[in-house]
Design a protein around this motif. Structure first.
Motif, PDB file in Angstrom:
ATOM      1  N   UNK A  40      22.888 -45.693  11.417  1.00 48.62           N
ATOM      2  CA  UNK A  40      22.243 -46.825  10.972  1.00 48.62           C
ATOM      3  C   UNK A  40      20.992 -47.017  11.938  1.00 48.62           C
ATOM      4  N   UNK A  41      20.015 -47.991  11.457  1.00 51.26           N
ATOM      5  CA  UNK A  41      18.942 -48.164  12.516  1.00 51.26           C
ATOM      6  C   UNK A  41      18.532 -49.590  12.249  1.00 51.26           C
ATOM      7  N   UNK A  42      17.757 -50.073  13.194  1.00 53.08           N
ATOM      8  CA  UNK A  42      17.122 -51.648  12.983  1.00 53.08           C
ATOM      9  C   UNK A  42      16.494 -51.776  11.692  1.00 53.08           C
ATOM     10  N   UNK A  43      17.002 -52.554  11.155  1.00 51.55           N
ATOM     11  CA  UNK A  43      15.858 -53.134   9.673  1.00 51.55           C
ATOM     12  C   UNK A  43      16.360 -52.403   8.727  1.00 51.55           C
ATOM     13  N   UNK A  44      17.499 -51.525   8.769  1.00 54.52           N
ATOM     14  CA  UNK A  44      18.081 -50.556   7.394  1.00 54.52           C
ATOM     15  C   UNK A  44      18.077 -51.408   6.338  1.00 54.52           C
ATOM     16  N   UNK A  45      17.440 -50.800   5.010  1.00 55.86           N
ATOM     17  CA  UNK A  45      17.526 -51.394   3.843  1.00 55.86           C
ATOM     18  C   UNK A  45      18.503 -50.909   3.006  1.00 55.86           C
ATOM     19  N   UNK A  46      18.606 -51.462   1.772  1.00 50.63           N
ATOM     20  CA  UNK A  46      19.805 -50.921   0.905  1.00 50.63           C
ATOM     21  C   UNK A  46      19.449 -49.677   0.522  1.00 50.63           C
ATOM     22  N   UNK A  47      18.315 -49.004   0.270  1.00 49.31           N
ATOM     23  CA  UNK A  47      17.773 -47.537  -0.129  1.00 49.31           C
ATOM     24  C   UNK A  47      18.125 -46.923   1.195  1.00 49.31           C
ATOM     25  N   UNK A  48      17.787 -47.414   2.355  1.00 54.29           N
ATOM     26  CA  UNK A  48      18.127 -46.809   3.625  1.00 54.29           C
ATOM     27  C   UNK A  48      19.561 -46.351   3.811  1.00 54.29           C
ATOM     28  N   UNK A  65      27.796 -35.348  -2.895  1.00 54.06           N
ATOM     29  CA  UNK A  65      26.659 -35.304  -3.706  1.00 54.06           C
ATOM     30  C   UNK A  65      26.634 -35.888  -5.052  1.00 54.06           C
ATOM     31  N   UNK A  66      27.719 -35.909  -5.805  1.00 53.15           N
ATOM     32  CA  UNK A  66      27.970 -36.346  -7.068  1.00 53.15           C
ATOM     33  C   UNK A  66      27.888 -37.922  -6.937  1.00 53.15           C
ATOM     34  N   UNK A  67      28.260 -38.377  -5.712  1.00 54.32           N
ATOM     35  CA  UNK A  67      28.388 -39.964  -5.637  1.00 54.32           C
ATOM     36  C   UNK A  67      26.925 -40.472  -5.125  1.00 54.32           C
ATOM     37  N   UNK A  68      26.175 -39.824  -4.430  1.00 48.62           N
ATOM     38  CA  UNK A  68      24.811 -40.181  -3.972  1.00 48.62           C
ATOM     39  C   UNK A  68      23.657 -39.783  -4.383  1.00 48.62           C
ATOM     40  N   UNK A  71      15.229 -44.009  -4.281  1.00 50.30           N
ATOM     41  CA  UNK A  71      16.531 -44.392  -4.616  1.00 50.30           C
ATOM     42  C   UNK A  71      16.477 -45.361  -5.813  1.00 50.30           C
ATOM     43  N   UNK A  72      17.387 -45.202  -6.648  1.00 49.88           N
ATOM     44  CA  UNK A  72      17.527 -45.958  -7.936  1.00 49.88           C
ATOM     45  C   UNK A  72      19.049 -46.176  -8.256  1.00 49.88           C
ATOM     46  N   UNK A  73      19.317 -47.281  -8.474  1.00 45.23           N
ATOM     47  CA  UNK A  73      20.777 -47.655  -8.744  1.00 45.23           C
ATOM     48  C   UNK A  73      21.796 -47.105  -7.807  1.00 45.23           C
ATOM     49  N   UNK A  74      21.375 -47.112  -6.635  1.00 45.68           N
ATOM     50  CA  UNK A  74      22.390 -46.541  -5.462  1.00 45.68           C
ATOM     51  C   UNK A  74      22.409 -44.952  -5.382  1.00 45.68           C
ATOM     52  N   UNK A  75      21.664 -44.296  -5.823  1.00 43.70           N
ATOM     53  CA  UNK A  75      21.495 -42.728  -5.574  1.00 43.70           C
ATOM     54  C   UNK A  75      20.149 -42.483  -5.609  1.00 43.70           C
ATOM     55  N   UNK A  76      20.074 -41.254  -4.755  1.00 42.50           N
ATOM     56  CA  UNK A  76      18.814 -40.706  -4.863  1.00 42.50           C
ATOM     57  C   UNK A  76      18.277 -40.096  -6.160  1.00 42.50           C
ATOM     58  N   UNK A  77      17.213 -40.391  -6.557  1.00 47.77           N
ATOM     59  CA  UNK A  77      16.630 -40.038  -7.919  1.00 47.77           C
ATOM     60  C   UNK A  77      15.641 -39.149  -7.965  1.00 47.77           C
ATOM     61  N   UNK A  78      14.863 -39.182  -6.764  1.00 47.40           N
ATOM     62  CA  UNK A  78      13.791 -38.163  -6.689  1.00 47.40           C
ATOM     63  C   UNK A  78      13.372 -38.116  -5.159  1.00 47.40           C
ATOM     64  N   UNK A  79      12.855 -37.064  -4.619  1.00 47.00           N
ATOM     65  CA  UNK A  79      12.163 -36.966  -3.398  1.00 47.00           C
ATOM     66  C   UNK A  79      11.348 -35.932  -3.269  1.00 47.00           C
ATOM     67  N   UNK A  80      10.166 -36.286  -2.203  1.00 49.72           N
ATOM     68  CA  UNK A  80       8.939 -35.575  -1.906  1.00 49.72           C
ATOM     69  C   UNK A  80       9.351 -34.740  -0.563  1.00 49.72           C
ATOM     70  N   UNK A  81       9.246 -33.632  -0.515  1.00 50.51           N
ATOM     71  CA  UNK A  81       9.561 -32.915   0.702  1.00 50.51           C
ATOM     72  C   UNK A  81       8.280 -31.927   1.495  1.00 50.51           C
ATOM     73  N   UNK A  82       8.386 -32.014   2.636  1.00 55.51           N
ATOM     74  CA  UNK A  82       7.385 -31.030   3.326  1.00 55.51           C
ATOM     75  C   UNK A  82       7.946 -30.426   4.320  1.00 55.51           C
ATOM     76  N   UNK A  83       7.961 -29.185   4.362  1.00 59.01           N
ATOM     77  CA  UNK A  83       8.782 -28.128   5.618  1.00 59.01           C
ATOM     78  C   UNK A  83       7.697 -27.380   6.133  1.00 59.01           C
ATOM     79  N   UNK A  84       7.914 -27.012   7.206  1.00 59.42           N
ATOM     80  CA  UNK A  84       7.052 -26.185   8.232  1.00 59.42           C
ATOM     81  C   UNK A  84       7.351 -24.866   8.089  1.00 59.42           C
TER      82      UNK A  84
END
Length: 147
Positions: free
Chosen positions: A13-21, A40-43, A117-130
């Motif tokens: 957890x962290x200060x100011x955590x949101x529902x999506x967080x 993974x199926x839950x989240x 996050x949509x409906x309590x699950x991760x629906x999509x993400x954008x990622x950058x890796x070195x």
């Protein structure tokens, strides 16, 4: 913010955590560092687009929760049971930005992602890796530095 390590099953957890967080925090602790398919199926949504850049070309990989869990388990082949440290988290509405470093077997991968996050699950993400940095580390370990 002070960086923190994510431990399997220990939801951060962290200060100011949101529902999506909170969803992303559970994902990090229950899926991202474990490869746990049931979690993974839950989240994660049934299909999750991962938008990324590979060799300077934008691509999208769509994974099911089971495929994502297998992807994490594949990372164990490279990094072993890696150390996952969150350097920064920002949240706005349904989006959560996470910047991290992943360390294992003498390798460090630096990356960041924006999770939607949509409906309590991760629906999509954008990622950058070195990936170039990781490649250079692997080549140095093998004694075959690329130019």
């Amino acid at each position: 913010m002070t960086p923190f390590e994510v431990h399997p099953g220990d939801v951060p957890t962290w200060p100011g955590i949101t529902d999506a967080g909170r969803v992303v925090a559970r994902f990090l602790a229950e899926v991202r560092v474990t490869g746990d398919e049931a979690a993974a199926h839950r989240l994660l949504a049934a299909e999750v687009p991962a938008h990324q850049v590979t060799s300077e070309e934008p691509t999208t990989v769509v994974r099911t929760p089971g495929e994502y869990a297998a992807h994490v388990r594949d990372m164990f082949a490279t990094f072993g049971r890696f150390r996952y440290v969150v350097e920064e988290v920002l949240a706005d509405g349904d989006r959560v930005y996470v910047r991290w470093r992943q360390e294992g077997r003498g390798l460090t991968e630096i990356g960041s992602a924006v999770y939607r996050v949509q409906d309590g699950r991760i629906a999509e993400y954008w990622i950058q890796l070195d990936r170039l940095g990781l490649l250079r580390q692997r080549e140095a370990a093998d004694g075959t530095l690329a130019e």
